[in-house]
Motif scaffolding. Structure first.
Motif, PDB file in Angstrom:
ATOM      1  N   VAL A   1      51.371  39.168  25.564  1.00 22.84           N
ATOM      2  CA  VAL A   1      52.090  40.211  24.836  1.00 22.84           C
ATOM      3  C   VAL A   1      53.097  40.939  25.730  1.00 22.84           C
ATOM      4  CG1 VAL A   1      51.833  42.431  23.631  1.00 22.84           C
ATOM      5  CG2 VAL A   1      50.206  40.581  23.202  1.00 22.84           C
ATOM      6  N   GLY A   2      52.709  41.189  26.973  1.00 23.91           N
ATOM      7  CA  GLY A   2      53.499  42.090  27.809  1.00 23.91           C
ATOM      8  C   GLY A   2      54.484  41.492  28.787  1.00 23.91           C
ATOM      9  N   HIS A   3      54.420  40.175  29.066  1.00 23.67           N
ATOM     10  CA  HIS A   3      55.271  39.616  30.124  1.00 23.67           C
ATOM     11  C   HIS A   3      56.773  39.771  29.865  1.00 23.67           C
ATOM     12  CE1 HIS A   3      55.816  37.261  33.784  1.00 23.67           C
ATOM     13  NE2 HIS A   3      56.850  36.725  33.176  1.00 23.67           N
ATOM     14  N   PRO A   4      57.274  39.550  28.647  1.00 25.15           N
ATOM     15  CA  PRO A   4      58.710  39.738  28.422  1.00 25.15           C
ATOM     16  C   PRO A   4      59.189  41.142  28.789  1.00 25.15           C
ATOM     17  CG  PRO A   4      57.744  38.535  26.604  1.00 25.15           C
ATOM     18  CD  PRO A   4      56.600  39.026  27.437  1.00 25.15           C
ATOM     19  N   PHE A   5      58.398  42.158  28.443  1.00 28.09           N
ATOM     20  CA  PHE A   5      58.746  43.532  28.802  1.00 28.09           C
ATOM     21  C   PHE A   5      58.717  43.717  30.316  1.00 28.09           C
ATOM     22  CE2 PHE A   5      56.748  43.781  24.575  1.00 28.09           C
ATOM     23  CZ  PHE A   5      57.753  44.420  23.859  1.00 28.09           C
TER      24      PHE A   5
ATOM     25  N   CYS B   1      69.545  44.832  29.165  1.00 28.08           N
ATOM     26  CA  CYS B   1      68.982  43.819  30.061  1.00 28.08           C
ATOM     27  C   CYS B   1      68.368  42.666  29.263  1.00 28.08           C
ATOM     28  CB  CYS B   1      67.930  44.459  30.964  1.00 28.08           C
ATOM     29  SG  CYS B   1      67.120  43.304  32.093  1.00 28.08           S
ATOM     30  N   ALA B   2      67.566  42.994  28.255  1.00 22.37           N
ATOM     31  CA  ALA B   2      66.907  41.962  27.442  1.00 22.37           C
ATOM     32  C   ALA B   2      67.935  41.098  26.716  1.00 22.37           C
ATOM     33  CB  ALA B   2      65.968  42.615  26.436  1.00 22.37           C
ATOM     34  N   SER B   3      68.976  41.724  26.204  1.00 20.33           N
ATOM     35  CA  SER B   3      69.994  40.961  25.475  1.00 20.33           C
ATOM     36  C   SER B   3      70.739  40.014  26.409  1.00 20.33           C
ATOM     37  CB  SER B   3      70.982  41.908  24.782  1.00 20.33           C
ATOM     38  OG  SER B   3      71.730  42.654  25.723  1.00 20.33           O
ATOM     39  N   ARG B   4      70.981  40.438  27.641  1.00 26.37           N
ATOM     40  CA  ARG B   4      71.641  39.580  28.627  1.00 26.37           C
ATOM     41  C   ARG B   4      70.779  38.345  28.923  1.00 26.37           C
ATOM     42  NH1 ARG B   4      76.236  38.708  30.195  1.00 26.37           N
ATOM     43  NH2 ARG B   4      75.619  38.381  32.374  1.00 26.37           N
ATOM     44  N   ILE B   5      69.480  38.569  29.062  1.00 28.91           N
ATOM     45  CA  ILE B   5      68.566  37.452  29.346  1.00 28.91           C
ATOM     46  C   ILE B   5      68.544  36.480  28.172  1.00 28.91           C
ATOM     47  CG2 ILE B   5      66.161  36.807  29.780  1.00 28.91           C
ATOM     48  CD1 ILE B   5      65.812  39.548  31.142  1.00 28.91           C
ATOM     49  N   LEU B   6      68.430  37.001  26.956  1.00 29.98           N
ATOM     50  CA  LEU B   6      68.369  36.152  25.771  1.00 29.98           C
ATOM     51  C   LEU B   6      69.665  35.375  25.565  1.00 29.98           C
ATOM     52  CD1 LEU B   6      66.510  38.541  23.294  1.00 29.98           C
ATOM     53  CD2 LEU B   6      65.625  36.411  24.262  1.00 29.98           C
ATOM     54  N   GLN B   7      70.796  35.998  25.860  1.00 27.66           N
ATOM     55  CA  GLN B   7      72.097  35.339  25.684  1.00 27.66           C
ATOM     56  C   GLN B   7      72.266  34.174  26.662  1.00 27.66           C
ATOM     57  OE1 GLN B   7      75.121  38.341  26.130  1.00 27.66           O
ATOM     58  NE2 GLN B   7      74.447  39.479  24.317  1.00 27.66           N
ATOM     59  N   THR B   8      71.801  34.329  27.873  1.00 29.73           N
ATOM     60  CA  THR B   8      72.055  33.322  28.913  1.00 29.73           C
ATOM     61  C   THR B   8      70.907  32.345  29.143  1.00 29.73           C
ATOM     62  OG1 THR B   8      71.295  34.893  30.601  1.00 29.73           O
ATOM     63  CG2 THR B   8      73.660  34.841  30.144  1.00 29.73           C
ATOM     64  N   GLU B   9      69.672  32.786  28.866  1.00 25.73           N
ATOM     65  CA  GLU B   9      68.526  31.919  29.156  1.00 25.73           C
ATOM     66  C   GLU B   9      67.614  31.669  27.961  1.00 25.73           C
ATOM     67  OE1 GLU B   9      66.622  32.523  33.188  1.00 25.73           O
ATOM     68  OE2 GLU B   9      67.607  34.474  32.957  1.00 25.73           O
ATOM     69  N   GLY B  10      67.773  32.446  26.921  1.00 27.38           N
ATOM     70  CA  GLY B  10      66.892  32.318  25.776  1.00 27.38           C
ATOM     71  C   GLY B  10      65.541  32.977  26.031  1.00 27.38           C
ATOM     72  N   VAL B  11      64.600  32.729  25.129  1.00 29.54           N
ATOM     73  CA  VAL B  11      63.261  33.334  25.238  1.00 29.54           C
ATOM     74  C   VAL B  11      62.574  32.924  26.536  1.00 29.54           C
ATOM     75  CG1 VAL B  11      60.970  33.457  24.177  1.00 29.54           C
ATOM     76  CG2 VAL B  11      63.009  33.463  22.730  1.00 29.54           C
TER      77      VAL B  11
ATOM     78  N   TYR C   1      60.055  34.893  29.917  1.00 27.75           N
ATOM     79  CA  TYR C   1      58.751  34.486  30.444  1.00 27.75           C
ATOM     80  C   TYR C   1      58.873  33.859  31.830  1.00 27.75           C
ATOM     81  CZ  TYR C   1      56.126  35.567  26.238  1.00 27.75           C
ATOM     82  OH  TYR C   1      55.510  36.239  25.197  1.00 27.75           O
ATOM     83  N   ARG C   2      59.988  34.124  32.515  1.00 28.86           N
ATOM     84  CA  ARG C   2      60.147  33.624  33.873  1.00 28.86           C
ATOM     85  C   ARG C   2      59.058  34.218  34.768  1.00 28.86           C
ATOM     86  NH1 ARG C   2      64.250  31.304  36.811  1.00 28.86           N
ATOM     87  NH2 ARG C   2      65.677  31.405  35.021  1.00 28.86           N
ATOM     88  N   GLY C   3      58.376  33.389  35.514  1.00 29.92           N
ATOM     89  CA  GLY C   3      57.308  33.864  36.398  1.00 29.92           C
ATOM     90  C   GLY C   3      55.975  34.058  35.704  1.00 29.92           C
ATOM     91  N   ALA C   4      55.891  33.624  34.438  1.00 26.96           N
ATOM     92  CA  ALA C   4      54.663  33.875  33.663  1.00 26.96           C
ATOM     93  C   ALA C   4      53.472  33.065  34.161  1.00 26.96           C
ATOM     94  CB  ALA C   4      54.904  33.591  32.184  1.00 26.96           C
ATOM     95  N   THR C   5      53.726  31.912  34.757  1.00 26.34           N
ATOM     96  CA  THR C   5      52.614  31.068  35.221  1.00 26.34           C
ATOM     97  C   THR C   5      51.734  31.815  36.211  1.00 26.34           C
ATOM     98  OG1 THR C   5      53.954  29.080  34.946  1.00 26.34           O
ATOM     99  CG2 THR C   5      51.983  28.892  36.318  1.00 26.34           C
ATOM    100  N   SER C   6      52.368  32.416  37.222  1.00 21.99           N
ATOM    101  CA  SER C   6      51.579  33.162  38.206  1.00 21.99           C
ATOM    102  C   SER C   6      50.933  34.383  37.582  1.00 21.99           C
ATOM    103  CB  SER C   6      52.455  33.577  39.401  1.00 21.99           C
ATOM    104  OG  SER C   6      53.503  34.438  38.991  1.00 21.99           O
ATOM    105  N   SER C   7      51.609  34.957  36.569  1.00 24.29           N
ATOM    106  CA  SER C   7      51.048  36.119  35.878  1.00 24.29           C
ATOM    107  C   SER C   7      49.790  35.763  35.114  1.00 24.29           C
ATOM    108  CB  SER C   7      52.072  36.702  34.897  1.00 24.29           C
ATOM    109  OG  SER C   7      52.775  37.763  35.471  1.00 24.29           O
ATOM    110  N   PHE C   8      49.819  34.633  34.383  1.00 24.62           N
ATOM    111  CA  PHE C   8      48.636  34.217  33.627  1.00 24.62           C
ATOM    112  C   PHE C   8      47.459  33.970  34.570  1.00 24.62           C
ATOM    113  CE2 PHE C   8      51.376  33.064  29.920  1.00 24.62           C
ATOM    114  CZ  PHE C   8      50.623  33.699  28.942  1.00 24.62           C
TER     115      PHE C   8
END
Length: 312
Positions: free
Chosen positions: A32-36, A61-71, A75-82
């Motif tokens: 739930v929280g990683h994108p934030f 910031c969020a709109s810039r990420i979505l425009q250039t990288e998508g969803v 979730y960049r770096g989510a693997t180590s977070s999980f």
């Protein structure tokens, strides 16, 4: 986040269930929280630095990420977070539960006691900081790559594993624990605040419902979990965000000689960006805090029920 149990730590192997339930809470938190969190880390890095793009706010910031990288970019770096949060949350919930039972001893179960909640939460926070520090270092370094990054291409990491390996190769084993002091402060203070708010709110709400038909309703329990977990999360992050800002700066700096004292780092940030700089990323942090911690509490309480641990 643990209610008083009628079982004891010595009752068979039942105590392990608290760690399993805690792991489920950690997974729910990241989902739930990683994108934030990605938005928060980028704001902390960009809006406290003297160079590079500054974001207007979390939405920009969020709109810039979505425009250039998508969803995927959120979730960049989510693997180590999980991995980190699953282990960290398992330890935190389990240690807190066991420590609270130990400190309560034979005292009557007459409501939350700060002299039990605070040391139990701080002890758990201190232990998990050693797990969180390296996983969050990897997460943060992965998150500042991508959109609007001023990290040179030759210094970028191809994966969380590559980040960890390169960090140890370049900085030694101690390098992966950079930001340990800031993480320790954040976890000890943050968990003390979180569990205190959660325990007191939950106790008083259940007391009000004690003689009503709503007492044992599943949806009511879930609603209480959402409310108490969410407010606990907001209180926690409002108290410790400056330590988190300092941690991000320490962990993402490419300079080996960068200042590692979180209080000195915050002083430097304050001189450059003022009080606002010390609370960089406040918007997405608060927006994240409610749903992420609410999800953690609901997942934890549901898992406890499924695992058969009875609570008062």
């Amino acid at each position: 986040m643990v209610e008083e149990r009628k079982t004891t730590t010595g009752e068979g192997l039942g105590f392990y269930k608290e760690y399993v339930a805690g792991m489920m809470a950690g997974l729910a938190t990241v989902a739930v929280g990683h994108p934030f969190d990605t938005v928060k880390v980028k704001l902390q890095k960009h809006n406290t630095d003297v160079q590079g793009l500054r974001y207007k706010n979390g939405l920009h910031c969020a709109s810039r990420i979505l425009q250039t990288e998508g969803v995927k970019g959120l979730y960049r770096g989510a693997t180590s977070s999980f991995l980190g949060m699953a282990f960290e949350s398992s330890l935190m919930f389990g240690i807190y539960s066991q420590a609270k039972l130990f400190l309560r001893g034979t005292l009557p179960d007459d409501g939350p006691r700060p002299e039990i909640i605070v040391p139990s939460a701080m002890f758990g926070g201190a232990i998990i900081s050693f797990v969180l520090c390296p996983t969050e270092l990897v997460k943060c370094r992965m998150q500042i790559q991508g959109t609007d990054s001023f990290v040179p291409n030759f210094r970028r990491y191809s994966s969380p594993l590559n980040c960890a390996v390169q960090t140890i190769k370049n900085d030694g084993v101690t390098g992966i624990f950079r930001g340990g002091s800031a993480t320790l402060l954040r976890e000890c203070v943050g968990n003390a605040v979180f569990f205190t708010v959660y325990e007191y709110l939950r106790y008083h709400i259940h007391s009000k419902l004690e003689d009503t038909k709503l007492k044992d309703g599943y949806l009511v329990d879930m609603g209480i979990g959402v409310f108490t977990g969410g407010l606990g999360g907001i209180a926690c992050w409002s108290a410790v965000l400056p330590f988190d800002v300092a941690k991000t700066i320490i962990q993402t700096s490419p300079d080996k000689a960068t200042e590692r004292n979180p209080l000195k780092v915050l002083s430097s940030i304050h001189k450059r960006a003022g009080f606002k700089g010390c609370y960089a990323g406040l918007g997405p942090t608060i927006v994240r805090a409610f749903p992420a911690n609410a999800a953690a509490i609901v997942a934890w309480e549901f898992s406890m029920k499924m695992l058969g641990i009875k609570r008062d």
